[in-house]
Design a protein around this motif. Structure first.
Motif, short mmCIF file in Angstrom:
data_model
loop_
_atom_site.label_atom_id
_atom_site.label_comp_id
_atom_site.label_asym_id
_atom_site.label_seq_id
_atom_site.Cartn_x
_atom_site.Cartn_y
_atom_site.Cartn_z
N LEU A 87 0.98 -0.93 -0.02
CA LEU A 87 0.03 -0.07 0.07
C LEU A 87 0.90 1.28 0.08
O LEU A 87 1.78 1.45 0.96
N PHE A 88 0.82 2.05 -1.05
CA PHE A 88 1.83 3.14 -1.08
C PHE A 88 1.28 4.28 -0.36
O PHE A 88 -0.10 4.51 0.10
N PRO A 89 1.95 5.34 0.06
CA PRO A 89 1.62 6.40 0.79
C PRO A 89 0.28 7.11 -0.14
O PRO A 89 0.60 7.22 -1.21
N PRO A 90 -0.26 7.62 0.42
CA PRO A 90 -1.65 8.31 -0.07
C PRO A 90 -1.39 9.58 -0.57
O PRO A 90 -0.23 10.36 -0.18
N VAL A 91 -2.20 10.19 -1.70
CA VAL A 91 -1.93 11.47 -2.18
C VAL A 91 -3.44 12.14 -1.74
O VAL A 91 -4.42 11.60 -1.63
N VAL A 92 -3.27 13.60 -1.42
CA VAL A 92 -4.42 14.21 -0.73
C VAL A 92 -4.70 15.51 -1.59
O VAL A 92 -3.91 16.37 -1.81
N GLY A 93 -5.90 15.58 -1.71
CA GLY A 93 -6.36 16.81 -2.54
C GLY A 93 -7.86 16.99 -2.60
O GLY A 93 -8.56 16.20 -2.07
N GLY A 94 -8.22 17.77 -3.63
CA GLY A 94 -9.53 17.88 -4.12
C GLY A 94 -9.82 18.43 -5.48
O GLY A 94 -8.86 18.59 -6.35
N PHE A 95 -10.99 18.84 -5.81
CA PHE A 95 -11.62 19.41 -7.09
C PHE A 95 -11.83 20.91 -7.02
O PHE A 95 -12.16 21.25 -5.98
N GLY A 96 -11.50 21.23 -8.27
CA GLY A 96 -11.85 22.80 -8.50
C GLY A 96 -11.91 23.02 -9.93
O GLY A 96 -10.96 22.49 -10.73
N ASN A 97 -12.82 23.81 -10.51
CA ASN A 97 -12.55 24.32 -11.85
C ASN A 97 -12.47 22.88 -12.64
O ASN A 97 -11.99 23.09 -13.66
N GLY A 98 -13.41 21.75 -12.40
CA GLY A 98 -13.51 20.82 -13.16
C GLY A 98 -12.04 20.00 -13.23
O GLY A 98 -12.07 19.17 -14.35
N ARG A 99 -11.11 20.22 -12.45
CA ARG A 99 -10.06 19.20 -12.15
C ARG A 99 -9.60 18.91 -10.68
O ARG A 99 -10.04 19.66 -9.84
N GLY A 100 -9.31 17.70 -10.57
CA GLY A 100 -8.97 17.20 -9.20
C GLY A 100 -7.22 17.05 -9.38
O GLY A 100 -6.60 16.69 -10.25
N GLU A 101 -6.74 17.56 -8.27
CA GLU A 101 -5.33 17.30 -7.86
C GLU A 101 -4.99 17.00 -6.48
O GLU A 101 -5.50 17.63 -5.49
N PHE A 102 -3.92 15.99 -6.66
CA PHE A 102 -3.77 15.42 -5.21
C PHE A 102 -2.25 15.48 -5.11
O PHE A 102 -1.57 14.93 -6.20
N HIS A 103 -1.51 15.56 -3.94
CA HIS A 103 -0.44 15.36 -3.70
C HIS A 103 0.03 14.57 -2.60
O HIS A 103 -0.58 14.35 -1.53
N GLY A 104 1.23 13.88 -2.70
CA GLY A 104 1.96 13.43 -1.62
C GLY A 104 3.33 13.14 -1.81
O GLY A 104 3.82 13.56 -2.74
N ASP A 105 3.87 12.20 -0.84
CA ASP A 105 5.35 12.22 -0.97
C ASP A 105 5.46 10.34 -0.62
O ASP A 105 4.88 9.66 -0.34
N ASP A 106 6.60 10.10 -1.57
CA ASP A 106 6.75 8.70 -1.44
C ASP A 106 8.54 8.64 -1.83
O ASP A 106 9.11 9.47 -2.01
N THR A 107 9.00 7.29 -2.44
CA THR A 107 10.29 7.00 -2.66
C THR A 107 9.98 6.42 -3.89
O THR A 107 9.11 5.55 -4.30
N TYR A 108 11.03 6.63 -4.90
CA TYR A 108 10.97 5.79 -6.49
C TYR A 108 12.49 5.56 -6.45
O TYR A 108 13.15 6.53 -6.72
N ASP A 109 12.85 4.23 -6.68
CA ASP A 109 14.02 3.94 -7.06
C ASP A 109 15.19 4.66 -6.15
O ASP A 109 16.28 5.17 -6.74
N GLY A 110 14.88 4.54 -5.03
CA GLY A 110 15.68 4.91 -3.80
C GLY A 110 15.70 6.59 -3.66
O GLY A 110 16.50 6.85 -2.77
N LYS A 111 14.99 7.35 -4.42
CA LYS A 111 14.80 8.85 -4.24
C LYS A 111 13.57 9.11 -3.74
O LYS A 111 12.39 8.70 -3.94
N ASP A 112 13.78 10.29 -2.80
CA ASP A 112 12.53 10.84 -2.46
C ASP A 112 11.77 11.71 -3.50
O ASP A 112 12.65 12.33 -4.28
N VAL A 113 10.47 11.33 -3.72
CA VAL A 113 9.95 11.92 -4.66
C VAL A 113 8.53 12.69 -4.16
O VAL A 113 7.91 12.22 -3.10
N ARG A 114 7.94 13.71 -4.84
CA ARG A 114 6.73 14.10 -4.58
C ARG A 114 5.72 13.87 -5.52
O ARG A 114 6.37 13.76 -6.82
#
Length: 158
Positions: A87-114
């Motif tokens: 289970l990967f870390p969640p992304v959190v956000g919401g909708f506005g103007n017909g678009r949903g945008e969600f952000h979170g933090d994780d790691t990929y290939d040993g690197k911290d990624v947003r």
């Protein structure tokens, strides 16, 4: 403003055209395309839902549990992958103007990624999702996976 019914459009069956980069962090890496199918069902009278996507080419499935937090007015999107059982870390956000945008933090290939998920072009018949990673705290983004959803012939949502 987000509401408990933002993802109602997504309930039901979908055909999915996936495009993903062969290297999620390299903006110049080539894209690969493959089909998938997805089915989403509502929970908690629409304030949550769960879907499963089947990607035979990758010999993998995934599931997303989406939960609407009534106190914050935001959604958390929680992804799990069959190949890792993780289970990967969640992304959190919401909708506005017909678009949903969600952000979170994780790691990929040993690197911290947003991580950023974007939902756009949503209707009862189609939707677009994309994922992007940033290794510099969100200054620059590499879009590394997109999905275009369409209804199978003869079906509708819900």
């Amino acid at each position: 403003m987000s509401s408990p019914h933002d993802f109602d459009f997504f309930h039901g069956e979908w055909e999915v055209l996936n495009r993903r980069r062969t290297d999620f962090l390299d903006p110049d890496s080539p894209w690969e395309e493959f089909p998938a199918t997805s089915r989403c069902r509502p929970l908690f009278d629409g304030a949550a839902n769960i879907d499963e996507i089947d990607m035979p080419r990758l010999e993998a499935k995934g599931t997303t549990l989406r939960l609407f937090d009534r106190d914050t007015g935001q959604w958390s999107l929680n992804w799990a992958a069959s190949r890792s059982g993780k289970l990967f870390p969640p992304v959190v956000g919401g909708f506005g103007n017909g678009r949903g945008e969600f952000h979170g933090d994780d790691t990929y290939d040993g690197k911290d990624v947003r991580v950023r998920f974007v939902w756009a072009g949503m209707s009862g018949a189609a939707a677009h999702w994309e994922q992007a990673f940033s290794v510099d705290g969100g200054e620059t983004w590499v879009t590394n996976w997109t999905m275009n959803f369409s209804r199978p012939f003869g079906t509708t949502g819900h």
